[in-house]
Design a protein around this motif. Sequence first.
Motif, short mmCIF file in Angstrom:
data_model
loop_
_atom_site.label_atom_id
_atom_site.label_comp_id
_atom_site.label_asym_id
_atom_site.label_seq_id
_atom_site.Cartn_x
_atom_site.Cartn_y
_atom_site.Cartn_z
N UNK A 87 0.83 -1.19 0.00
CA UNK A 87 0.00 0.00 0.00
C UNK A 87 0.87 1.25 0.00
N UNK A 88 2.19 1.06 0.11
CA UNK A 88 3.14 2.16 -0.02
C UNK A 88 3.87 2.00 -1.33
N UNK A 89 3.97 3.08 -2.11
CA UNK A 89 4.61 3.00 -3.42
C UNK A 89 6.04 2.50 -3.29
N UNK A 90 6.36 1.48 -4.10
CA UNK A 90 7.71 0.94 -4.10
C UNK A 90 8.02 0.03 -2.93
N UNK A 91 7.01 -0.37 -2.17
CA UNK A 91 7.24 -1.21 -1.00
C UNK A 91 6.21 -2.33 -0.97
N UNK A 95 2.19 -3.78 3.81
CA UNK A 95 0.75 -3.69 3.73
C UNK A 95 0.18 -3.04 4.99
N UNK A 96 0.63 -3.48 6.17
CA UNK A 96 0.15 -2.92 7.43
C UNK A 96 0.78 -1.55 7.64
N UNK A 97 -0.05 -0.54 7.89
CA UNK A 97 0.41 0.82 8.12
C UNK A 97 0.05 1.27 9.53
N UNK A 98 0.61 2.43 9.91
CA UNK A 98 0.38 2.93 11.26
C UNK A 98 -1.11 3.19 11.52
N UNK A 99 -1.82 3.69 10.51
CA UNK A 99 -3.23 4.01 10.72
C UNK A 99 -4.07 2.75 10.95
N UNK A 100 -3.63 1.61 10.43
CA UNK A 100 -4.35 0.37 10.69
C UNK A 100 -4.24 -0.02 12.17
N UNK A 123 4.17 6.11 11.28
CA UNK A 123 4.97 5.51 10.21
C UNK A 123 6.30 6.25 10.12
N UNK A 124 7.38 5.51 9.93
CA UNK A 124 8.71 6.09 9.74
C UNK A 124 9.36 5.36 8.58
N UNK A 125 9.13 5.87 7.36
CA UNK A 125 9.66 5.18 6.18
C UNK A 125 8.96 3.85 6.00
N UNK A 144 9.69 3.66 19.45
CA UNK A 144 10.39 2.38 19.45
C UNK A 144 9.93 1.55 18.25
N UNK A 145 10.85 1.07 17.44
CA UNK A 145 10.45 0.33 16.24
C UNK A 145 9.87 -1.04 16.58
#
Length: 297
Positions: free
Chosen positions: A176-180, A183-188, A219-221, A229-230
Amino acid sequence: MSTLGGYDPASGHNAHEAGRPTRIPVPSLLASLLTDHLDPGYAAAAESGRTRAKPAEWTWQILAAVVVAAVFALAWAQAQATAPGVRESQQVLVGSVRAAETNTEDIADRRDRLATEVDAERRSRLEGDTTGRQLLADLDLADSAAAATAVIGPGLTITVTDPGLSRDLTDVSGGRVAGSKQVILDRDLQLVVNSLWVSGAEAISVGGVRVGPNVTIRQAGGGILVDNQPITSPYVILAVGPPRAMQDTFDRSTGLQRLRLLEKSYGVGVAVSAGDGLALPAGSVREINFAKQIGPN
């Protein structure tokens, strides 16, 4: 005699009629215009020009090929010359990052030890009278609301697995991120956490990080940070509270609906289970320098 000018030289003769006068052949202007569109001299000149232009075109093509080859050779030589320096810089950066992570962990451990010592000293001084015990009870409520104390109890466990680069790429059309492939993002995860609060959760952690006031999920990249904390897939979300009532509400929540949609569309792994003895760590407490009341008292 060859035919030039678009007429037949014998067309004006009456050889088949004896005794008749011989007609002088006259060129047909109309036939000439319809048959010969370009004077033979012009055609010969054009062909001669094309013949002379071919060597010049070949010369430019050869020069262009030489220039391109020279550029690639120069780039390759420069890459070979700078490769050792780049590798050394990468090793230095990796070493700096690991040293910083170790230093951060040591400082965090020291902070936790000092906080434990302060809490023990405070309790020993305040438990001796009624006023002190009431003050301790109020502090415990405040710490619980601030997620500053560890929690153990029953609740729900939600495990979300990002498909990433799976062996079978037919189940994932793309990230869901271009070039990546992410799929799971921070907003989810934010939506899932908010749905758990609405479902009656009393304490929540995401990826082993306690969620409390001033804690963000962002999200961080290509990564996700919880309280800076990642965390990585699989994302484990623990929610302490009444399991049955929480699950009944969470099953109808927008957070679970989003996860089911991602599961169907991208192959995300989603698992929800109830259990006892869920252990949530204490969250970090920050000093509040400014606060503003919103809404009525």
